[in-house]
Motif scaffolding. Structure first.
Motif, short mmCIF file in Angstrom:
data_model
loop_
_atom_site.label_atom_id
_atom_site.label_comp_id
_atom_site.label_asym_id
_atom_site.label_seq_id
_atom_site.Cartn_x
_atom_site.Cartn_y
_atom_site.Cartn_z
N ALA A 112 0.81 -1.22 0.00
CA ALA A 112 0.00 0.00 0.00
C ALA A 112 0.84 1.27 0.00
O ALA A 112 0.35 2.33 -0.39
CB ALA A 112 -0.94 -0.01 1.21
N PHE A 113 2.09 1.18 0.44
CA PHE A 113 2.91 2.40 0.53
C PHE A 113 3.98 2.45 -0.57
O PHE A 113 4.98 3.16 -0.43
CB PHE A 113 3.57 2.46 1.92
N GLU A 114 3.74 1.73 -1.65
CA GLU A 114 4.70 1.71 -2.76
C GLU A 114 4.42 2.78 -3.80
O GLU A 114 5.33 3.25 -4.48
CB GLU A 114 4.71 0.33 -3.43
N ARG A 115 3.15 3.20 -3.95
CA ARG A 115 2.80 4.17 -4.99
C ARG A 115 2.08 5.36 -4.37
O ARG A 115 1.32 5.20 -3.39
CB ARG A 115 1.90 3.52 -6.05
N PRO A 116 2.26 6.56 -4.91
CA PRO A 116 1.61 7.75 -4.33
C PRO A 116 0.09 7.63 -4.27
O PRO A 116 -0.52 7.99 -3.25
CB PRO A 116 2.04 8.87 -5.29
N ARG A 228 16.89 11.00 -0.57
CA ARG A 228 18.13 10.25 -0.67
C ARG A 228 17.96 8.76 -0.41
O ARG A 228 18.78 7.96 -0.85
CB ARG A 228 19.16 10.83 0.33
N PHE A 229 16.93 8.39 0.34
CA PHE A 229 16.75 6.99 0.70
C PHE A 229 15.40 6.49 0.18
O PHE A 229 14.79 7.12 -0.66
CB PHE A 229 16.88 6.82 2.22
N SER A 230 14.98 5.35 0.70
CA SER A 230 13.73 4.74 0.22
C SER A 230 12.56 5.10 1.13
O SER A 230 12.71 5.80 2.14
CB SER A 230 13.90 3.21 0.16
N LYS A 231 11.40 4.58 0.77
CA LYS A 231 10.19 4.80 1.57
C LYS A 231 10.35 4.20 2.97
O LYS A 231 9.80 4.73 3.93
CB LYS A 231 9.00 4.19 0.86
N ARG A 232 11.07 3.11 3.08
CA ARG A 232 11.29 2.47 4.38
C ARG A 232 12.01 3.42 5.33
O ARG A 232 11.59 3.59 6.49
CB ARG A 232 12.11 1.20 4.16
N GLU A 233 13.10 4.03 4.89
CA GLU A 233 13.84 4.96 5.73
C GLU A 233 13.02 6.22 6.01
O GLU A 233 13.12 6.81 7.09
CB GLU A 233 15.17 5.34 5.08
N THR A 234 12.22 6.64 5.05
CA THR A 234 11.37 7.83 5.26
C THR A 234 10.35 7.58 6.36
O THR A 234 10.14 8.44 7.23
CB THR A 234 10.65 8.19 3.95
N ALA A 235 9.71 6.41 6.33
CA ALA A 235 8.74 6.08 7.37
C ALA A 235 9.42 6.01 8.74
O ALA A 235 8.87 6.48 9.75
CB ALA A 235 8.06 4.76 7.05
N VAL A 277 2.45 11.83 5.83
CA VAL A 277 1.81 11.43 4.58
C VAL A 277 2.48 12.11 3.39
O VAL A 277 2.80 11.47 2.37
CB VAL A 277 0.31 11.77 4.61
N LEU A 278 2.75 13.42 3.51
CA LEU A 278 3.41 14.13 2.41
C LEU A 278 4.82 13.59 2.16
O LEU A 278 5.25 13.46 1.00
CB LEU A 278 3.46 15.63 2.70
N ALA A 284 7.61 8.09 -2.40
CA ALA A 284 7.07 7.19 -3.43
C ALA A 284 7.27 7.79 -4.82
O ALA A 284 7.60 7.07 -5.78
CB ALA A 284 5.60 6.93 -3.17
N VAL A 285 7.09 9.10 -4.95
CA VAL A 285 7.31 9.76 -6.24
C VAL A 285 8.78 9.66 -6.65
O VAL A 285 9.11 9.36 -7.81
CB VAL A 285 6.86 11.23 -6.18
N VAL A 286 9.68 9.90 -5.68
CA VAL A 286 11.12 9.79 -5.97
C VAL A 286 11.47 8.37 -6.39
O VAL A 286 12.24 8.15 -7.34
CB VAL A 286 11.93 10.21 -4.73
N ALA A 287 10.88 7.37 -5.70
CA ALA A 287 11.17 5.98 -6.05
C ALA A 287 10.66 5.65 -7.46
O ALA A 287 11.34 4.95 -8.22
CB ALA A 287 10.51 5.04 -5.04
N GLU A 288 9.48 6.15 -7.80
CA GLU A 288 8.96 5.91 -9.16
C GLU A 288 9.84 6.59 -10.20
O GLU A 288 10.09 6.02 -11.27
CB GLU A 288 7.53 6.42 -9.26
N ASN A 289 10.32 7.79 -9.90
CA ASN A 289 11.21 8.47 -10.84
C ASN A 289 12.51 7.71 -11.01
O ASN A 289 13.06 7.62 -12.13
CB ASN A 289 11.49 9.89 -10.36
#
Length: 520
Positions: A112-116, A228-235, A277-278, A284-289
């Motif tokens: 659920a947290f992979e895409r914006p 600089r990192f992934s969604k995991r580190e952001t959370a 959330v933001l 997620a946007v950075v990861a998709e890019n």
């Protein structure tokens, strides 16, 4: 909602898992209830909601008894009766089940947290599911006399916001670390992670410790981690920042430390929920890019190393891109052709073919592979197999075209050689057939003439032998005429440069005559 309880009936094998979940939930609930100011059972900080939702998503609906007993024990040992604690436990269980069901249904479940777009759906789902727990809990407490009805709205608001923000901050940490548990960093990456964490802690201390009480100053540190990192580190960073913020606010310092404790925590929770959330959406946007850049890089590498010529062009035929395969095939360097029209590759007698193909592309049609002739830089013609496809954007608008050309000159030569070989074999078979067919009448003529030469026959018998010889001669003439006709048909399918001497439709005498008349 009751159907979800029935669908998640646990078995005895699930008992250890349920006990562990109930224990973790109880510990987290006790921590959260220490921050309950508007009512003993309603806290603006409620991490158990995130634990329950993550458990239901990762382990399945069958773990709901762990949520129920954890909530039941937490409330029973705080304030209330068995009945109110049961109602609260049921509400918390239904919240987790409903949230997990909706996330599975609309937001890709564990991913659920992979895409914006899915993160936005999670926010809506969590907000809707939290109303169940808040309504069950506050209503049961009010009916039992543990909460005044005139404070129903403020208690419900605190309960709902605590559950919603708790799920939005805690759930992504548990989901993302369980989905991506391995950390593969080199020493430079580890150093950067340590520096980023230190910066986050320092900024958090400055902002929520009261030295720089401006909430927005905490955002850049979180955005940097997301970048600089992934969604995991952001959370994870959002969770750490939340802990620092809550600690400072409870001490009465920082941008949210002013006012009654519950109001301060409510304002803080709104800030933390929105910021988290933001940040997750940004990550997620950075990861998709990044994935898009990697895909484009791989595609560019494939295009550049392809043996085929791959040419990008506009709908009016202007060349936009030119790979190494095109340079090898046509002899032009990229700077010599980019910006020029693609019809420089077509011979003069095939310019109409280029115009027809461009017209088809403008209509969105794909030009299926076909063989044609094109011109190299040095003017020589080459046989190519050409495929042209329209290039479209995400909305289906045609932006240009991509042409793939493959040199088939060697294959055409091999096919031509095969045709020549087949023609020679065909003529050989024809000659052998003719030789066998002519052989019998020749033997007849030869035999009759030998008997006549002996002179033993009377006039009548000699006449018969002459007639038989003439009939055989006529037969030979018919065979020769038929062979001439067949040979003409064979020659029509032969290469133009097949030696004329292989035309076996001519008689031996004619061939000898031509040889004698040929100048030496």
């Amino acid at each position: 909602m009751l159907s979800l309880l029935r669908r998640g009936l646990p078995s005895l094998l699930d008992l250890p898992l349920i006990i562990v979940l109930a224990t973790v939930y109880l510990i987290a609930a006790k921590i959260g209830l220490k921050l309950a100011f508007v009512h003993a059972s309603a806290s603006a900080v409620w991490p158990p909601a995130g634990i329950a939702l993550a458990a239901a998503l990762l382990l399945g609906y069958r773990v709901w008894p762990g949520v129920f007993f954890g909530a039941f024990l937490a409330n029973l040992t705080t304030e209330g009766t068995v009945l109110t604690s049961t109602a609260i436990g049921l509400g918390n269980s239904l919240e987790a089940l409903l949230g997990a069901f909706l996330v599975n249904r609309f937001a890709r479940g564990r991913d659920a947290f992979e895409r914006p777009q899915d993160i936005v759906k999670v926010v809506l789902v969590v907000g809707a599911a939290s109303t169940v727990s808040a309504t069950f809990g506050v209503t049961s407490l009010s009916l039992a006399g543990f909460a005044p009805w005139d404070q129903y709205g403020s208690i419900w608001q605190t309960w709902w916001l605590g559950d919603t923000v708790g799920a939005l901050i805690v759930t992504p940490v548990l989901l993302l670390w369980s989905r991506h548990p391995r950390v593969r960093w080199d020493s430079a990456r580890v150093a950067e992670a340590v520096l980023s964490l230190a910066s986050l802690i320092i900024v958090g201390q400055l902002v929520f410790g009261g030295l720089l009480p401006l909430a927005f100053l905490a955002t850049p540190a979180l955005v940097w981690v997301a970048f600089r990192f992934s969604k995991r580190e952001t959370a994870t960073a959002a969770l750490i920042l939340s802990a620092l913020a809550i600690w400072g606010t409870l001490r009465g310092v920082g941008p949210f430390g002013v006012g009654p404790p519950n109001e301060s925590l409510l304002r803080l929770e709104v800030f933390l929920g929105v910021t988290t959330v933001l940040a997750m959406i940004f990550a997620a946007v950075v990861a998709e890019n990044r994935r898009g850049e990697e895909m484009r890089s791989r595609l560019a590498s494939i295009v550049e190393t392809s043996n085929d010529a791959i040419i990008g062009e506009t709908l009016d035929g202007t060349i936009l891109s030119w790979n190494a395969g095109a340079q090898r095939l046509y002899g032009y360097a990229p700077e010599e052709v980019i910006g020029r029209r693609v019809d420089i590759l077509a011979p003069a007698d095939r310019q109409d073919e280029v115009a027809r193909n461009l017209e088809r592309l403008r209509r969105g049609e794909r030009v299926e592979p076909f063989e044609t002739m094109q011109v190299r830089k040095d003017g020589t013609e080459i046989a190519v197999s050409l495929t042209i496809s329209p290039v479209m954007d995400g909305r289906g608008r045609i932006l240009g075209a991509s042409a793939i050309a493959r040199d088939v000159t060697e294959r055409k030569r091999a096919e031509e050689a095969a045709r020549r070989t087949e023609a020679l074999l065909s003529v050989t078979r024809l000659a052998n057939s003719a030789a066998h067919e002519i052989n019998n009448p020749l033997m007849v003529i030869s035999g009759q003439l030998e008997l006549l030469a002996l002179g033993h026959d009377d006039a009548s018998q000699s006449r018969k032998r002459v007639i038989r010889a003439l009939e055989s001669a006529t037969r030979i003439h018919e065979i020769v005429d038929r062979m001439k006709h067949i040979t003409k048909l064979e020659r029509a399918n032969q290469p133009a440069d097949l030696p004329e001497r292989l035309d076996l439709g001519k008689s031996t005498s004619e061939s000898e005559k031509e040889k004698s008349e040929t100048p030496r």
